[in-house]
Scaffold this active site. Sequence first.
Site, PDB file in Angstrom:
ATOM      1  N   LYS A  18       0.844  -1.215   0.000  1.00 49.17           N
ATOM      2  CA  LYS A  18       0.000   0.000   0.000  1.00 49.17           C
ATOM      3  C   LYS A  18       0.865   1.244   0.000  1.00 49.17           C
ATOM      4  O   LYS A  18       2.043   1.219   0.391  1.00 49.17           O
ATOM      5  CB  LYS A  18      -0.928   0.036   1.221  1.00 49.17           C
ATOM      6  CG  LYS A  18      -0.222   0.013   2.589  1.00 49.17           C
ATOM      7  CD  LYS A  18       0.131   1.372   3.155  1.00 49.17           C
ATOM      8  CE  LYS A  18       0.913   1.252   4.459  1.00 49.17           C
ATOM      9  NZ  LYS A  18       1.586   2.412   4.929  1.00 49.17           N
ATOM     10  N   ASP A 145      -2.296  -1.776  10.155  1.00 46.45           N
ATOM     11  CA  ASP A 145      -2.289  -1.782   8.691  1.00 46.45           C
ATOM     12  C   ASP A 145      -2.741  -3.122   8.102  1.00 46.45           C
ATOM     13  O   ASP A 145      -2.707  -3.290   6.880  1.00 46.45           O
ATOM     14  CB  ASP A 145      -0.867  -1.514   8.170  1.00 46.45           C
ATOM     15  CG  ASP A 145      -0.488  -0.039   8.255  1.00 46.45           C
ATOM     16  OD1 ASP A 145      -1.395   0.791   8.430  1.00 46.45           O
ATOM     17  OD2 ASP A 145       0.710   0.255   8.133  1.00 46.45           O
TER      18      ASP A 145
HETATM   19  O1  C5P Z   1      -0.350  -1.342  14.801  1.00 40.73           O
HETATM   20  P1  C5P Z   1       1.096  -1.563  14.530  1.00 40.73           P
HETATM   21  O2  C5P Z   1       1.651  -2.731  15.294  1.00 40.73           O
HETATM   22  O3  C5P Z   1       1.433  -1.635  13.084  1.00 40.73           O
HETATM   23  O4  C5P Z   1       1.837  -0.274  15.075  1.00 40.73           O
HETATM   24  C1  C5P Z   1       3.243  -0.223  15.267  1.00 40.73           C
HETATM   25  C2  C5P Z   1       3.576   0.983  16.124  1.00 40.73           C
HETATM   26  O5  C5P Z   1       3.335   2.190  15.379  1.00 40.73           O
HETATM   27  C3  C5P Z   1       2.753   1.134  17.377  1.00 40.73           C
HETATM   28  O6  C5P Z   1       3.322   0.425  18.443  1.00 40.73           O
HETATM   29  C4  C5P Z   1       2.806   2.647  17.606  1.00 40.73           C
HETATM   30  O7  C5P Z   1       4.039   3.033  18.195  1.00 40.73           O
HETATM   31  C5  C5P Z   1       2.820   3.211  16.203  1.00 40.73           C
HETATM   32  N1  C5P Z   1       1.459   3.579  15.741  1.00 40.73           N
HETATM   33  C6  C5P Z   1       0.844   4.688  16.283  1.00 40.73           C
HETATM   34  N2  C5P Z   1      -0.415   5.042  15.859  1.00 40.73           N
HETATM   35  C7  C5P Z   1      -1.033   4.335  14.894  1.00 40.73           C
HETATM   36  C8  C5P Z   1      -0.423   3.208  14.300  1.00 40.73           C
HETATM   37  C9  C5P Z   1       0.846   2.854  14.749  1.00 40.73           C
HETATM   38  O8  C5P Z   1       1.397   5.358  17.163  1.00 40.73           O
HETATM   39  N3  C5P Z   1      -2.250   4.713  14.486  1.00 40.73           N
END
Ligand code: C5P
Length: 320
Positions: A18, A145
Site C-alpha cells: 500500500k 495496517d
Molecule cells: O499497529 P502496529 O503494530 O502496526 O503499530 C506499530 C507501532 O506504530 C505502534 O506500536 C505505535 O508506536 C505506532 N502507531 C501509532 N499510531 C497508529 C499506528 C501505529 O502510534 N495509528
Amino acid sequence: MTTVSTLPEVVTVRAPAKVNLELRVGPRRRDGYHDLATVFQAVSLHDEVSVWRSDDWQVLAAGPYAELVPTAGENIAVRAARLIAARGEVDEALTIRIDKDIPVAGGMAGGSADAAATLLACDLLWGLDLDRDELGELAAELGSDVPFPLQGGNLMGSGRGERLTPVLARGSFDWVFAVSGTGLSTPEVYAEADRLRQQWRSGPPPAPRVSARLMAALRSGDAEALGAALGNDLQEAAFALRPELRDLCEAGIDFGALGAIVSGSGPTVAFLTASHEAALDLSVSLSAAALCRDIRRARGPVPGAQVVAAPRTPRSPGPG
Ligand code: C5P
C-alpha cells in the site's frame, strides 16, 4: 451415495503493498497509538503466501528481499496463523512460505500484507469459512495496517488506521517507489513526530482529517491534482531521522514526478508519475543518480488479498 469432505493441502494467497496518499496524525492516545485519518491505495507489488500442515512452525522465504524476512519466532505471518488457529480451535502447526516482492520494512506494509494473506490462506486450509468482518477483526488485532490489504483498492482509514470506509475514486495511477536504506522503526518515527510537534506548537494537534483537495483529486482521477495533494504528517519526522530522504524527494520532483511522499513511516519514497512511460523515465533518472538502494514501479489501485491456488483433495468420507 457417499459425500466426500475436501480440504486443500496447500493454499496460496497474494496480497498487495500500500501507499498512504494522505496520512494525517492526531494526538497520541492513552494506549500509545495515534488517531489517524488516511487514504490507502493498494499497489501492484505483491507478496505470495503459501501455507501447508507440518510438524513444527516454520517460515520459508523466497524472492529479492528473502534474507530480510524474520524467522518463524517473530514473523507476523506466524502470529496471524496462530491467531486464526485459536479462533477456529485448530491445533496444527504450519509451514508458511512467503514469496517476497514487497520491500521489507519500507513503510509499504509488506508484513501486514503477509499477515492478511496468511489469515485468508488459513481460513481456506482449515475450512473455517470466516466472513469478511471476522477476518477484518482478527487483522486489526495483528496490526493497524493489516485490515487494508484484505480489501485493497482505495479506502479511507480511521481510528488507528484499522477502521476502513470506501472512498469515491476513479482512474489508475503510475508509481515509482525508491527504497532507501534499511527500515525506520515505526514507533520511533511516531515518537519523533510527537517531539517535533511539541517544539512547533503549544496545544495538542487537531483531530486528523483528510483534505477536500485529496478527495477531489481522487474523484476526478487527475494524476496531476493527486500529485499536488499528497501529504504525510510523518514525513518531517522521517526527514529528521534520515535527512537523505528529503534529497531523494526533491530529486524525484526535479526529474519530473508529479508528487513525492514518504510512504507511511518510511524509508521508502513514493513518486506519482503522469504515465507508465514517465514512470520508466523517472526510474532511469533515479537509478543514474544512485540515491536509493532499489527502485520499483507499480500501478494502483489493485484489489486486495486473492486466492491464487487451493487444490482440493479428498480427505475423509463423510456420512453417507
Ligand atoms: O499497529 P502496529 O503494530 O502496526 O503499530 C506499530 C507501532 O506504530 C505502534 O506500536 C505505535 O508506536 C505506532 N502507531 C501509532 N499510531 C497508529 C499506528 C501505529 O502510534 N495509528
